[in-house]
Scaffold this motif. Structure first.
Motif, mmCIF file in Angstrom:
data_model
loop_
_atom_site.group_PDB
_atom_site.id
_atom_site.type_symbol
_atom_site.label_atom_id
_atom_site.label_comp_id
_atom_site.label_asym_id
_atom_site.label_seq_id
_atom_site.Cartn_x
_atom_site.Cartn_y
_atom_site.Cartn_z
ATOM 1 N N ASP A 193 9.147 -2.056 7.568
ATOM 2 C CA ASP A 193 8.790 -0.936 6.781
ATOM 3 C C ASP A 193 9.716 -1.231 5.587
ATOM 4 O O ASP A 193 10.931 -0.916 5.540
ATOM 5 N N VAL A 194 9.165 -1.971 4.440
ATOM 6 C CA VAL A 194 10.329 -1.948 3.140
ATOM 7 C C VAL A 194 10.101 -0.823 2.433
ATOM 8 O O VAL A 194 9.140 -0.472 1.664
ATOM 9 N N VAL A 195 11.138 -0.127 1.920
ATOM 10 C CA VAL A 195 11.118 0.796 1.179
ATOM 11 C C VAL A 195 11.957 0.758 -0.054
ATOM 12 O O VAL A 195 12.979 0.167 0.126
ATOM 13 N N ASP A 196 11.572 1.393 -1.207
ATOM 14 C CA ASP A 196 12.492 1.177 -2.538
ATOM 15 C C ASP A 196 13.631 2.549 -2.197
ATOM 16 O O ASP A 196 13.077 3.330 -2.256
ATOM 17 N N ASN A 245 13.612 5.423 -4.536
ATOM 18 C CA ASN A 245 12.342 6.183 -4.582
ATOM 19 C C ASN A 245 11.756 6.764 -3.289
ATOM 20 O O ASN A 245 10.861 6.371 -2.924
ATOM 21 N N LEU A 246 12.833 6.891 -2.510
ATOM 22 C CA LEU A 246 12.342 7.314 -0.944
ATOM 23 C C LEU A 246 11.275 8.236 -0.982
ATOM 24 O O LEU A 246 10.446 8.151 -0.066
ATOM 25 N N GLU A 247 11.423 9.215 -1.720
ATOM 26 C CA GLU A 247 10.534 10.418 -1.590
ATOM 27 C C GLU A 247 8.930 9.777 -1.597
ATOM 28 O O GLU A 247 8.235 10.275 -0.490
ATOM 29 N N ARG A 248 8.661 9.103 -2.239
ATOM 30 C CA ARG A 248 7.244 8.509 -2.314
ATOM 31 C C ARG A 248 7.079 7.375 -1.102
ATOM 32 O O ARG A 248 6.158 7.348 -0.397
ATOM 33 N N ASN A 249 8.441 6.570 -0.985
ATOM 34 C CA ASN A 249 8.147 5.426 -0.145
ATOM 35 C C ASN A 249 8.190 5.717 1.152
ATOM 36 O O ASN A 249 7.425 5.148 2.077
ATOM 37 N N LEU A 250 8.755 7.185 1.838
ATOM 38 C CA LEU A 250 8.791 7.301 3.119
ATOM 39 C C LEU A 250 7.453 7.841 3.604
ATOM 40 O O LEU A 250 7.355 8.027 4.698
ATOM 41 N N LEU A 251 6.425 8.260 2.732
ATOM 42 C CA LEU A 251 5.172 8.497 3.136
ATOM 43 C C LEU A 251 4.499 7.440 4.081
ATOM 44 O O LEU A 251 4.120 7.942 5.109
ATOM 45 N N LEU A 252 4.696 6.145 3.618
ATOM 46 C CA LEU A 252 4.138 5.345 4.442
ATOM 47 C C LEU A 252 4.933 5.167 5.789
ATOM 48 O O LEU A 252 4.227 4.925 6.940
ATOM 49 N N THR A 253 6.196 5.329 5.762
ATOM 50 C CA THR A 253 6.927 5.472 6.975
ATOM 51 C C THR A 253 6.510 6.501 7.751
ATOM 52 O O THR A 253 6.484 6.103 9.152
ATOM 53 N N THR A 254 6.045 7.627 7.464
ATOM 54 C CA THR A 254 5.621 8.808 8.202
ATOM 55 C C THR A 254 4.307 8.123 9.104
ATOM 56 O O THR A 254 4.250 8.500 9.978
ATOM 57 N N THR A 302 0.845 -1.140 -0.046
ATOM 58 C CA THR A 302 -0.094 0.109 -0.130
ATOM 59 C C THR A 302 0.990 1.369 0.090
ATOM 60 O O THR A 302 1.996 0.959 0.365
ATOM 61 N N TYR A 303 0.074 2.514 -0.541
ATOM 62 C CA TYR A 303 1.126 3.766 -0.502
ATOM 63 C C TYR A 303 0.751 4.343 0.651
ATOM 64 O O TYR A 303 1.576 5.176 1.086
ATOM 65 N N SER A 304 -0.115 3.829 1.637
ATOM 66 C CA SER A 304 -0.584 4.515 2.457
ATOM 67 C C SER A 304 -1.625 3.932 3.495
ATOM 68 O O SER A 304 -1.768 2.574 3.197
ATOM 69 N N LEU A 305 -1.707 4.277 4.733
ATOM 70 C CA LEU A 305 -2.710 3.622 5.310
ATOM 71 C C LEU A 305 -4.088 4.308 5.788
ATOM 72 O O LEU A 305 -4.524 4.410 6.864
ATOM 73 N N THR A 306 -4.585 4.708 4.654
ATOM 74 C CA THR A 306 -6.020 5.284 4.660
ATOM 75 C C THR A 306 -7.036 4.000 4.736
ATOM 76 O O THR A 306 -6.520 3.043 4.798
ATOM 77 N N SER A 307 -8.322 4.327 4.532
ATOM 78 C CA SER A 307 -8.978 3.094 4.554
ATOM 79 C C SER A 307 -9.897 3.031 3.170
ATOM 80 O O SER A 307 -11.128 2.502 3.152
ATOM 81 N N SER A 317 3.576 16.419 5.419
ATOM 82 C CA SER A 317 4.126 15.131 5.462
ATOM 83 C C SER A 317 5.244 15.105 4.539
ATOM 84 O O SER A 317 6.497 14.387 4.650
ATOM 85 N N PHE A 318 4.893 15.588 3.191
ATOM 86 C CA PHE A 318 5.989 15.437 2.024
ATOM 87 C C PHE A 318 7.097 16.463 2.656
ATOM 88 O O PHE A 318 8.136 16.169 1.968
ATOM 89 N N ALA A 319 6.550 17.649 3.100
ATOM 90 C CA ALA A 319 8.000 18.481 3.453
ATOM 91 C C ALA A 319 8.813 18.066 4.191
ATOM 92 O O ALA A 319 9.988 18.223 4.124
ATOM 93 N N PHE A 320 8.209 17.082 5.380
ATOM 94 C CA PHE A 320 9.327 16.562 6.360
ATOM 95 C C PHE A 320 10.018 15.640 5.656
ATOM 96 O O PHE A 320 11.458 15.626 5.678
ATOM 97 N N ILE A 321 9.453 14.911 4.897
ATOM 98 C CA ILE A 321 10.179 13.784 3.898
ATOM 99 C C ILE A 321 11.450 14.720 3.162
ATOM 100 O O ILE A 321 12.378 14.199 3.016
#
Lengths: 714, 173
Positions: A90-93, A96-105, A63-68, A260-264
């Protein structure tokens, strides 16, 4: 307190981050596939051992995110919240950290005990990305472990980290993601309100709930509504939304995502340096050819043709081996066992039943190997991209195309292939229309009836018309379903086109094997049972008089003095065939076939065709051989000249009946194996009933129309 | 800043800076009596899809969408346009995501937030969906979805014309 020696680990990550490959590298063949309770999202679980600990790993859906919104996200989230795994990886590519870290946050918000696996680290190395791992660890508050599933690197280090984190040898700082004042102020206030409810605060991370409420997460709304604190929450929330609308001309969701993206981006700026980039990556070069505006469609068509040919033409060889093998096995048992009911059940019921289950295995294995290649290389998303416009016209998704064309070969693998569709409504719609794609087992029926009633120069046209009718009805049905049953459920086409990659053979093999295994275990057993039952229905009850009569007549023939040996054999065969015909008519299947005559007579069908249709529920191949048995012709196939002439000379049959019968066979319920696989894939009796009802009523209506129209022309 | 005529909203006054495109396009432009440094006023540009009505030298002219994309103009203001009307190769910044519910959520998850820089890199063989490059990855979305996203132009595609025929012409020279 002594810790249990078993560690529960959940593997989370974006689609295409190499999570499944990593999972396969960690657990090897020690895995089993199941379903997450209540949904048809696959749950793969594996076990490995490290430092004396048993590590059970659940591979959560990508998943890209943890919404419902999607079932995958909901499943992943519920698992993390309710099952509370000891460690979340949390497995990240890494490329492509920029997008993958969204799930991490989002995992940070959830307060998970997290390790971040920097997967595809070797590729990142190639792209000259250098990462200050220590600093990134500090920012994320989680340990980072570089891994490469393809090169099998970093796996042991990852396992060590899991064990050490569990035992407390190392610690996860569990940083909170801090938002700006405008958000934090509201998150805190909302957390306070939620904390007043003791039950709620004991069960959940209330800060996380507050954040989810601010981003209007439906399932969290539904959850809080059950608590008395809801009234206060609701009042506060509506004031917040008004506030945001007025002051910032935005909503909390947008602002939260921006932050969130600004943090990343901030974290990456601080820790990642990207070296010289090539003008064009390899993926871009490949895309220039594969999904180019001119060559895109022909190449797509070629790949689809290749998959179809591989699945069904290549699959033909092992299928024949299975068929011959089981025939031989049956004959061996036939000679070993004494005549009687037991022998009949074992040889004709069980052995041919098992053969009937295994016969689908080559198709399933080849198709899923091919699909794994498509997914693993990254072409699958592109295939959907290329054909989406056409499919979207009928309310379908580009990914529905592959299961649909697979339906021309066999519905069983086609139904299983719908798993690649992520949205429930797309998957169910595709499942429901696949039966109209004429499967190869129906082909002999067309050949028999076209051969018997139409001149050679028309044969090709009529055959094409039948296939075309199926396709048109499938597409129109999709449109119909999407505007009625699934009205308003529109699946957005927002899909990543992942970089092209070389999948590992192990990963391909595992995916194929898991599919084959789950087919055998879950569908195979029921298919076996059902085919034995159908076999019993077409053989029992027996009328002893028929057999007594047969024995007497055979004796008469043998004792006859006027007949030659050859004449005797042919007479006896004729008598035996006649008895087989009488037996079939007397059996349960025969009786059902006869009893449905009033229903099918408006289509021009008599009881013989009725019986053929009833036995055809077991497998469509049986329709033709049943016709042979009914006409007392012994073993027949679609090329049999005598079956053809019998049909022609029967006054009940004409071109109109032939057309109506072919249309009926095209559209009515697929075989019992397909129906069982359908039920497995749809995961719901409601859809299965709709499928049975829809195909049956559609076949009757269309056959009725076809019969009456054709009658006008003859 | 340089922009394309097809991106300009009604009411703007712009100056023609250059033309790109093949000989056919240039002939068409010539026949409309437009030349470089002309000042024109955009009268009507609905949905950025249908032809653009412009006023040039006191006359109202209808310019087809394809042709309007090939007329590069100098404009003081850059207005927001729909992502679905962004030409392949142009760089733009996301301004707003109007989609609701699930689609919005998905777009946000993929990084389509205010301020994100993106480029349409290709269209499907049948014209829909499109592929957008942002944050270093390729995202495909339908034109339907792209119509819910407002972007503003950052810079025009650096190759004035990507047509394969032009490249062949260049090679021959």
């Amino acid at each position: 307190m002594k810790l249990p020696m078993e560690i529960n680990v959940a593997l989370a990550g974006n689609p295409n981050c190499g999570k499944t490959s990593l999972f396969n590298s960690i657990v090897g063949a020690n895995q089993k596939v199941g379903n997450f309770s209540g949904v048809t999202v696959e749950k793969v679980e594996g076990v490995t051992y490290r430092k004396g600990y048993k590590i059970t790993i659940v591979d959560l859906p990508g998943t890209y995110s943890l919404t419902s919104y999607s079932p995958e996200e909901l499943v992943a989230r519920d698992y993390l919240i309710n099952k509370k795994p000891d460690v979340v990886v949390d497995v990240v590519d890494t490329t492509n950290l920029e997008r993958n870290l969204l799930l991490t946050t989002q995992l940070m918000n959830l307060g998970s005990n997290m390790i971040v696996a920097l997967n595809m680290f070797d590729e990142a190395d190639k792209k000259i990305i250098s990462i200050d791992i220590d600093q990134l660890e500090k920012l994320l508050g989680a340990h980072l472990v570089p891994t490469s599933a393809v090169k099998n690197e970093g796996i042991e280090s990852l396992l060590d980290h899991i064990v050490d984190l569990y035992t407390g040898e190392i610690e996860a700082k569990k940083n909170k993601l801090n938002y700006s004042e405008i958000l934090e102020e509201r998150i805190e206030k909302l957390t306070k309100i939620l904390n007043k409810d003791k039950e709620l605060s004991a069960k959940y991370n209330t800060r996380w709930l507050a954040i989810k409420l601010l981003v209007s997460d439906k399932s969290i709304y539904n959850l809080i509504q059950k608590y008395p604190v809801w009234i206060k929450v609701q009042n506060y929330l509506s004031s917040v939304f008004r506030d945001f609308e007025k002051k910032y001309n935005s909503d909390p969701e947008m602002i939260l995502m921006e932050e969130s993206f600004a943090f990343i981006n901030g974290a990456l700026k601080e820790t990642v340096t990207i070296g010289q980039k090539k003008a064009l990556t390899l993926s871009e070069k490949i895309d220039r050819i594969l999904i180019n505006r001119i060559t895109g469609l022909p190449i797509f068509a070629f790949f689809m043709w290749l998959i179809f040919q591989a699945t069904f033409a290549l699959g033909e060889v092992p299928m024949q081996l299975i068929e011959i093998g089981f025939e031989k096995l049956g004959m061996a048992f036939a000679t070993l066992l004494p005549d009687g009911i037991l022998k009949s059940i074992i040889v004709d019921g069980i052995i041919s039943g098992v053969g009937g289950v295994l016969i689908f295995l080559p198709n399933i294995m080849i198709l899923f190997f091919a699909l794994a290649i498509l997914e693993g290389t990254g072409y699958m998303a592109r295939a959907a991209f290329v054909i989406d416009k056409v499919m979207h016209k009928f309310g379908l998704h580009g990914k529905s195309f592959i299961p649909m064309i697979t339906g021309f070969g066999c519905s069983v693998p086609a139904f299983m292939g719908t798993r690649t569709l992520k949205s429930e409504s797309d998957r169910i719609t595709t499942l429901l229309i696949i039966p109209f794609m004429s499967c190869s087992a129906k082909f002999p029926v067309y050949i028999l009836f076209i051969g018997a009633f139409f001149p050679v120069d028309q044969a090709g046209n009529i055959l094409s018309l039948i296939y075309l009718l199926g396709v048109i009805l499938a597409l129109l049905s999709a449109k119909l379903l999407k505007t009625t049953v699934f009205k308003g459920v529109s699946e957005p086409f927002v899909m990543e086109l992942p970089p092209y990659r070389m999948p590992t053979f192990r990963s391909l093999f595992m995916q194929m094997w898991m599919k084959a295994y789950s087919y055998l275990r879950k569908a195979g057993t029921i298919i076996l049972l059902a085919s034995v039952l159908i076999w019993i229905a077409s053989n029992y009850p027996k009328n002893e008089l028929i057999n007594l009569h047969l024995t007497k007549q055979v004796e008469n023939v043998q004792n006859s003095e006027t007949l030659t040996e050859i004449e005797k054999t042919s007479k006896i065969t004729h008598l035996q065939n006649q008895a087989a015909s009488d037996n079939l008519a007397f059996s349960l299947a025969g009786k059902i076939g006869k009893s449905i005559e009033p229903i099918i007579s408006p289509l021009g069908f008599d009881w013989r065709l009725g019986i053929a249709l009833v036995t055809g529920v077991a497998a469509k191949e049986i329709v033709v051989s049943t016709m042979g048995t009914i006409y007392a012709l012994g073993d027949t196939d679609e090329e049999s000249a005598n079956l053809r002439t019998r049909l022609q000379s029967d006054p009940n049959y004409n071109e109109a009946v032939a057309i109506a019968f072919m249309v009926f066979v095209l559209l009515y319920v697929p075989c019992i194996s397909a129906t069982i696989v359908f039920f497995r894939e749809a995961g719901n009796i409601k859809w299965t009933l709709l499928y049975l009802g829809y195909t049956t009523s559609m076949s009757w209506i269309m056959a009725f129309i076809a019969y009456n129209i054709t009658k006008l022309f003859i | 800043m340089l922009t394309r005529l097809c991106y300009c909203k009604a009411g703007l006054e712009v100056k023609i800076a250059k033309f790109c495109g093949g000989r056919g396009a240039l002939n068409n432009i010539k026949s409309l009596n437009l030349s470089i440094d002309d000042s024109i006023i955009i009268q009507k540009n609905e949905n950025y899809r249908s032809p653009v009505t412009i006023q040039s030298k006191g006359e109202n002219i209808l310019v087809g969408k394809e042709l309007a994309a090939k007329i590069i103009v100098e404009s003081e203001t850059i207005n927001d346009i729909l992502l679905s009307s962004l030409r392949t190769g142009d760089l733009a910044e996301v301004k707003n995501v109007l989609a609701k519910g699930e689609i919005r959520r998905r777009l946000l998850d993929m990084g389509l937030i205010k301020g994100a820089i993106l480029e349409v890199i290709r269209k499907a063989p049948l014209g829909d969906p499109i592929v957008v490059k942002l944050n270093g990855f390729d995202l495909s979305l339908r034109l339907n979805e792209a119509e819910n996203i407002y972007v503003s132009l950052k810079s025009l595609s650096n190759s004035s014309s990507k047509s394969i025929f032009n490249k062949l012409k260049m090679l021959r020279k």
